[in-house]
Design an enzyme around this catalytic site. Structure first.
Site, PDB file in Angstrom:
ATOM      1  N   LYS A 587      48.344 -19.997  21.995  1.00 42.61           N
ATOM      2  CA  LYS A 587      49.555 -19.751  21.899  1.00 42.61           C
ATOM      3  C   LYS A 587      50.599 -21.241  22.236  1.00 42.61           C
ATOM      4  O   LYS A 587      51.708 -21.162  22.200  1.00 42.61           O
ATOM      5  CB  LYS A 587      49.952 -18.849  23.222  1.00 42.61           C
ATOM      6  CG  LYS A 587      49.616 -17.530  22.946  1.00 42.61           C
ATOM      7  CD  LYS A 587      50.026 -16.428  24.099  1.00 42.61           C
ATOM      8  CE  LYS A 587      48.931 -16.291  25.032  1.00 42.61           C
ATOM      9  NZ  LYS A 587      47.854 -15.739  24.796  1.00 42.61           N
ATOM     10  N   GLU A 614      48.395 -15.251  13.968  1.00 46.97           N
ATOM     11  CA  GLU A 614      48.435 -13.892  14.305  1.00 46.97           C
ATOM     12  C   GLU A 614      47.852 -13.523  15.554  1.00 46.97           C
ATOM     13  O   GLU A 614      48.214 -12.710  16.162  1.00 46.97           O
ATOM     14  CB  GLU A 614      47.790 -13.236  13.166  1.00 46.97           C
ATOM     15  CG  GLU A 614      47.573 -11.614  13.365  1.00 46.97           C
ATOM     16  CD  GLU A 614      48.942 -11.229  13.442  1.00 46.97           C
ATOM     17  OE1 GLU A 614      49.365 -10.682  14.451  1.00 46.97           O
ATOM     18  OE2 GLU A 614      49.770 -10.609  12.064  1.00 46.97           O
ATOM     19  N   VAL A 617      49.459 -13.187  19.404  1.00 46.85           N
ATOM     20  CA  VAL A 617      50.067 -11.818  19.922  1.00 46.85           C
ATOM     21  C   VAL A 617      49.257 -10.512  19.410  1.00 46.85           C
ATOM     22  O   VAL A 617      49.018 -10.204  18.137  1.00 46.85           O
ATOM     23  CB  VAL A 617      51.468 -11.523  19.396  1.00 46.85           C
ATOM     24  CG1 VAL A 617      52.141 -10.381  19.933  1.00 46.85           C
ATOM     25  CG2 VAL A 617      52.441 -12.884  19.475  1.00 46.85           C
ATOM     26  N   LEU A 621      45.747  -7.297  16.218  1.00 53.76           N
ATOM     27  CA  LEU A 621      46.674  -6.259  15.693  1.00 53.76           C
ATOM     28  C   LEU A 621      47.580  -7.156  14.668  1.00 53.76           C
ATOM     29  O   LEU A 621      47.936  -8.146  15.025  1.00 53.76           O
ATOM     30  CB  LEU A 621      47.450  -5.871  16.653  1.00 53.76           C
ATOM     31  CG  LEU A 621      46.771  -4.887  17.773  1.00 53.76           C
ATOM     32  CD1 LEU A 621      47.803  -4.283  18.941  1.00 53.76           C
ATOM     33  CD2 LEU A 621      46.457  -3.760  17.052  1.00 53.76           C
ATOM     34  N   GLY A 672      36.797  -7.059  34.739  1.00 57.74           N
ATOM     35  CA  GLY A 672      36.825  -8.379  33.785  1.00 57.74           C
ATOM     36  C   GLY A 672      38.256  -7.976  32.937  1.00 57.74           C
ATOM     37  O   GLY A 672      38.470  -8.752  32.097  1.00 57.74           O
ATOM     38  N   GLU A 675      42.520 -12.122  34.352  1.00 58.24           N
ATOM     39  CA  GLU A 675      41.862 -13.616  34.350  1.00 58.24           C
ATOM     40  C   GLU A 675      41.348 -13.807  35.714  1.00 58.24           C
ATOM     41  O   GLU A 675      41.482 -13.107  36.647  1.00 58.24           O
ATOM     42  CB  GLU A 675      43.181 -14.557  34.253  1.00 58.24           C
ATOM     43  CG  GLU A 675      44.002 -14.505  32.939  1.00 58.24           C
ATOM     44  CD  GLU A 675      43.340 -14.681  31.736  1.00 58.24           C
ATOM     45  OE1 GLU A 675      42.106 -15.713  31.967  1.00 58.24           O
ATOM     46  OE2 GLU A 675      43.337 -14.412  30.794  1.00 58.24           O
ATOM     47  N   ASP A 686      52.453 -15.267  30.493  1.00 57.14           N
ATOM     48  CA  ASP A 686      51.642 -15.272  29.099  1.00 57.14           C
ATOM     49  C   ASP A 686      52.571 -14.269  28.252  1.00 57.14           C
ATOM     50  O   ASP A 686      52.682 -14.299  27.141  1.00 57.14           O
ATOM     51  CB  ASP A 686      50.275 -14.612  29.618  1.00 57.14           C
ATOM     52  CG  ASP A 686      49.690 -14.647  28.178  1.00 57.14           C
ATOM     53  OD1 ASP A 686      49.281 -15.660  27.711  1.00 57.14           O
ATOM     54  OD2 ASP A 686      49.223 -13.481  27.875  1.00 57.14           O
ATOM     55  N   LYS A 690      54.329 -14.750  24.499  1.00 55.08           N
ATOM     56  CA  LYS A 690      54.075 -14.192  23.206  1.00 55.08           C
ATOM     57  C   LYS A 690      55.703 -13.596  22.677  1.00 55.08           C
ATOM     58  O   LYS A 690      55.723 -13.680  21.397  1.00 55.08           O
ATOM     59  CB  LYS A 690      53.329 -12.663  23.579  1.00 55.08           C
ATOM     60  CG  LYS A 690      51.839 -13.183  23.869  1.00 55.08           C
ATOM     61  CD  LYS A 690      51.097 -11.811  24.383  1.00 55.08           C
ATOM     62  CE  LYS A 690      49.554 -12.506  24.779  1.00 55.08           C
ATOM     63  NZ  LYS A 690      48.984 -11.329  25.267  1.00 55.08           N
ATOM     64  N   GLY A 804      40.402  -9.052  24.069  1.00 55.46           N
ATOM     65  CA  GLY A 804      38.752  -8.937  23.698  1.00 55.46           C
ATOM     66  C   GLY A 804      38.655  -9.848  22.659  1.00 55.46           C
ATOM     67  O   GLY A 804      39.416 -10.102  21.892  1.00 55.46           O
TER      68      GLY A 804
HETATM   69 MG    MG Z   1      48.122 -10.057  16.282  1.00 57.88          MG
END
Ligand code: MG
Ligand code: ASP
Length: 827
Positions: A587, A614, A617, A621, A672, A675, A686, A690, A804
């Protein structure tokens, strides 16, 4: 076995030609004999070269003698020993007569050389005579070997029958005399198999001569014609003619067939085909030439015939190195007849051969491509020829550009077919190859472009890939082989066969770097990248990393940054400017300094290289892609809202008052979902990053400082150690419980939402109606909602798992494939 109906009747006469490599030693001669004996032919004519290196050795020998070098006798002994050795190895007990004959030959040679040493110079006639002796020995060796295997075989010394003229443009055959002499010879030598010496002949004055270096192919075609053969087989050490030089383009494909014209064009431009002059006797008679492999006799090889087939517009690509461009430029050229003639006669006078010519219809300049060794002379010749025009300013300059290569695309199928040149230029453009000059003859069988030699390899590969002769090939470098990077490398490997087969994309992993080390692979890293990388010792050096990727000369390069490093993000603009595509889930660039972000965008726009992120964010997706599509199709974004943190989504999905907030954070950490330091999630930074990324995609010049961020970490706990923080976390419980009660009283729920609209950008905890789209997410799902001019009543929503390694890596991979598609891959 083939059925009788399918098997062709045995050919009457077939001619074969074997070069020096095919007869390098006794083993090879035996192999040639096996190959010939396995063929069912009524009459078999075999033309052979000298044993490998023998012609050079003979020329060297004559030169030494003429130059008074005392050691010539040693060389003569060596050469004789090599031939005697081959004879003994080939013929065993039967070798006596052959060795005796060889000794006689070498004695005569020694006499000639002795005489030479007296004169102290090397007359052309003597050189001609000496340099062709290798073929005389070679034919005898093969012939005697065939006879020792019980074959009906005669050896024809071409000097007895072949009569030629040596003119300025090469060697011309006296067909009538040669045919007459052959008929006479044949009357006394009716053997079924004939072994013929290549290379040698006689001139009209009855002096011994040769057909020029590498002239045995020509001998093959001449004797195929004289014997009225049905086919000429030229045996080499490759499977036939390839679409490009396989040393430069490993994907080069073998061509089943070529027309004579194609073969000539390819040969002119240096492909390893037969020389056009060689083919002329065959072309005139419509005699098929088959190029095939001595080591793979069952392989059909490449058939060169008069037939033009429709297998693709471009059959082959060739590169001619070591050239230069000479450019004559001036206003005085416009509309003046005869300039070209003066250019060419000046060059002719200097015996400079012109490889390629190009003149634009403005007539403002004429450019010629010449051999590098001729370049300085060519320039001087033009400066002299046009001295007057230069002096009075009608011609401005005569320019020389060194280090040039010519790339030629050849194929009969190009004629009358639009788009072939476009495809070639597009491939070169994408690979960022600059074109210096272009030429296409009106036969439309060849398009030639002059390019810098430093681009030549890349250009050939790109053009080859562009015509689907080989896949779109990318050099890939991955930085940060951690969770996401590691998953990406696994996915790349698993998808490779399918990408190659179906989409014609070849992603070659050539480098991996972590924060301290790197692995630069000469070829691609294929299996077990983890094991290989574990062995890597080279310290990280991003300059070397970059150079290594570019040095592969593959048509395209992509760097995938799976680190979270700002230092790597600082490199993006430079990479993009150099034409390297950049794909990242990092990022830093998208949400860091606006200046850097703009530099990246400018570099990408200027070079055409792509910058894709991509996965920054919502992981895999399609959030950014969707937003881009909206903007690119002219929609206007009024607001963007969403839940961009899987951790915070999970926490507030669960936070219903039954369990304290601090307890939920502990559970999330244990699973998990957070962070290692949960404050990285709870601070909201964070999420803010985004939002900045999406805002910039929507065209807003926003930075992180412009986003109002509500941190869920109270001031008092911000400096504490992680252990301290976790231990004291219940200090926040009362406050969160209170906010939850208030929300519930109003029939609402709490969610941590990012929002961008007319009023600005904010990130924080908000109350939402219980039926709101964000109130009903599952687990750690992310959601983003775009409200636009078109999607106004009902917003466009993208929702799903947003974290993930697997899905993030998939998002990165999809970006890599989008980049490939943008470069012409069939995805
Ligand atoms: Mg994305
Ligand atoms: N032996 C000759 C040469 O080396 C002719 C040939 O092999 O084609 O030039």
């Amino acid at each position: 076995m083939s059925s009788p109906a399918a098997s062709a009747p045995p050919l009457k006469t077939v001619a074969h030609k074997f070069g020096g490599t095919s007869v390098a030693d006794a083993t090879r001669y035996r192999h040639v004999a096996d190959l010939l004996l396995a063929r069912d032919e009524d009459e078999q004519v075999t033309v052979v070269s000298a044993m490998k290196g023998v012609t050079d050795a003979l020329i060297d020998l004559a030169g030494r003698v003429a130059g008074n070098l005392a050691d010539w006798r040693e060389r003569w002994h060596e050469l004789r020993a090599r031939h005697r050795g081959a004879a003994v190895a080939l013929l065993g007990e039967d070798s006596g007569a052959t060795v005796e004959w060889l000794d006689g030959q070498f004695d005569t040679l020694a006499e000639v050389l002795q005489a030479l040493s007296v004169i102290g110079e090397l007359p052309r006639e003597v050189l001609e005579r000496v340099q062709g002796l290798g073929e005389v020995y070679s034919a005898r060796l093969l012939g005697d070997h065939l006879r020792s295997r019980g074959q009906d075989c005669a050896v024809l010394d071409a000097r007895e029958v072949l009569v030629v003229d040596r003119g300025e443009l090469g060697v011309d055959v006296d067909w009538e005399t040669s045919a007459q002499r052959l008929a006479q010879w044949r009357a006394s030598h009716p053997a079924r198999r004939v072994v013929v010496t290549g290379f040698v002949a006689r001139d009209r004055a009855n002096r011994i001569t040769t057909l020029g270096r590498n002239g045995s192919d020509y001998s093959g075609a001449i004797f195929a014609a004289l014997f009225n053969a049905a086919e000429l087989h030229i045996w080499t050490d490759v499977d036939g003619v390839l679409s490009a030089d396989p040393r430069v383009v490993p994907e080069a494909v073998q061509l089943e067939s070529l027309s004579y014209d194609e073969a000539c064009e390819l040969a002119y431009f240096g492909a390893k085909v037969v020389h056009p002059q060689t083919m002329s006797p065959a072309i005139e008679r419509g005699l098929p030439i088959i190029i095939r492999n001595t080591f793979q006799p069952e392989h059909p090889g490449t058939r060169i015939t008069a037939r033009k087939d429709a297998a693709g517009p471009v059959k082959g690509l060739t590169l001619s190195p070591d050239l230069a461009v000479v450019n004559l430029e001036g206003t005085g050229l416009i509309g003046v007849p005869g300039t070209a003639e003066r250019v060419f006669s000046a060059l002719r006078a200097e015996r400079v051969s012109v490889v390629m010519i190009s003149q634009g219809s403005s007539e403002h300049s004429i450019c010629c491509v010449v051999k590098a060794v001729d370049a300085a002379r060519a320039r001087t010749a033009l400066l002299t020829a046009f001295a007057h025009e230069l002096a009075i300013g009608q011609i401005q300059r005569v320019q020389l550009t060194d280090g040039v290569s010519v790339l030629a695309a050849v194929g009969d199928g190009m004629a009358g077919l639009p788009g072939v040149a476009a495809r070639l230029f597009e491939s070169l453009g994408r690979a960022r190859v600059n074109i210096l000059a272009i030429a296409q003859g009106s036969s439309e069988r060849n398009i030639s472009v002059a390019i810098a030699s430093s681009d030549a390899t890349k250009a050939l590969r790109a053009a080859h890939a562009g015509f689907w002769l080989s896949p779109q090939t990318f050099a890939v470098g991955v930085i940060g082989p951690g969770h996401v990077g590691g998953a990406l490398l696994d996915q790349l490997r698993a998808a490779q066969p399918q990408l190659l087969g179906k989409a014609n994309v070849d992603l070659r992993l050539r480098a991996i770097a972590s924060s301290h080390r790197m692995l630069l692979a000469e070829r691609s890293i294929e299996d077990d990248w983890r094991g290989v990388f574990a062995q890597a010792r080279e310290p990280l050096d991003l300059d070397r990393f970059t150079e290594h990727l570019l040095a592969s000369h593959l048509p395209h390069t992509v760097i995938v940054d799976c680190s979270a490093s700002p230092a790597v993000a600082d490199r993006y603009a430079g990479w993009l400017a150099a034409g390297i595509h950049v794909v990242t889930p990092n990022k830093q660039a998208g949400s860091g300094s606006l200046q850097r972000f703009e530099a990246i965008a400018e570099a990408a726009a200027a070079s055409g290289a792509r910058f894709r992120y991509e996965a920054t964010v919502g992981a895999g997706l399609p959030v950014i892609t969707t937003l881009r599509d909206l903007v690119d199709t002219g929609d206007a974004v009024t607001s963007i809202e969403g839940i961009f943190s899987g951790t915070l989504a999970w926490l507030f999905n669960r936070f219903d008052g039954s369990v304290s907030f601090s307890e939920l954070v502990r559970q999330a950490r244990a699973m998990g979902y957070t962070e290692p330091d949960p404050r990285d999630d709870l601070s909201g930074t964070d999420v803010g990053r985004k939002l900045v990324i999406l805002a910039r995609e929507a065209g807003r010049a926003l930075s992180l400082e412009d986003v109002r961020i509500e941190s869920l970490v109270p001031q008092a706990l911000r400096q504490a150690s992680v252990e301290d923080f976790m231990a004291r976390l219940d200090e926040v419980d009362a406050d969160f419980a209170q906010r939850l009660v208030a929300a519930k009283a109003a029939g609402k729920v709490l969610r941590y939402v990012a929002r961008l609209d007319q009023d600005g950008a904010s990130v924080g905890l908000v109350e939402l109606p219980a039926d709101h789209a964000f109130a009903n997410l599952r687990q750690t799902d992310n959601v983003v909602q775009f409200t636009t001019r078109r999607y106004c009543d009902n917003p466009l929503i993208v929702q799903g798992p947003g974290a993930g390694p697997e899905v993030t890596a998939a998002g990165v991979f999809a970006d890599v494939l989008r980049v490939a598609a943008g470069q012409g891959a069939r995805l």
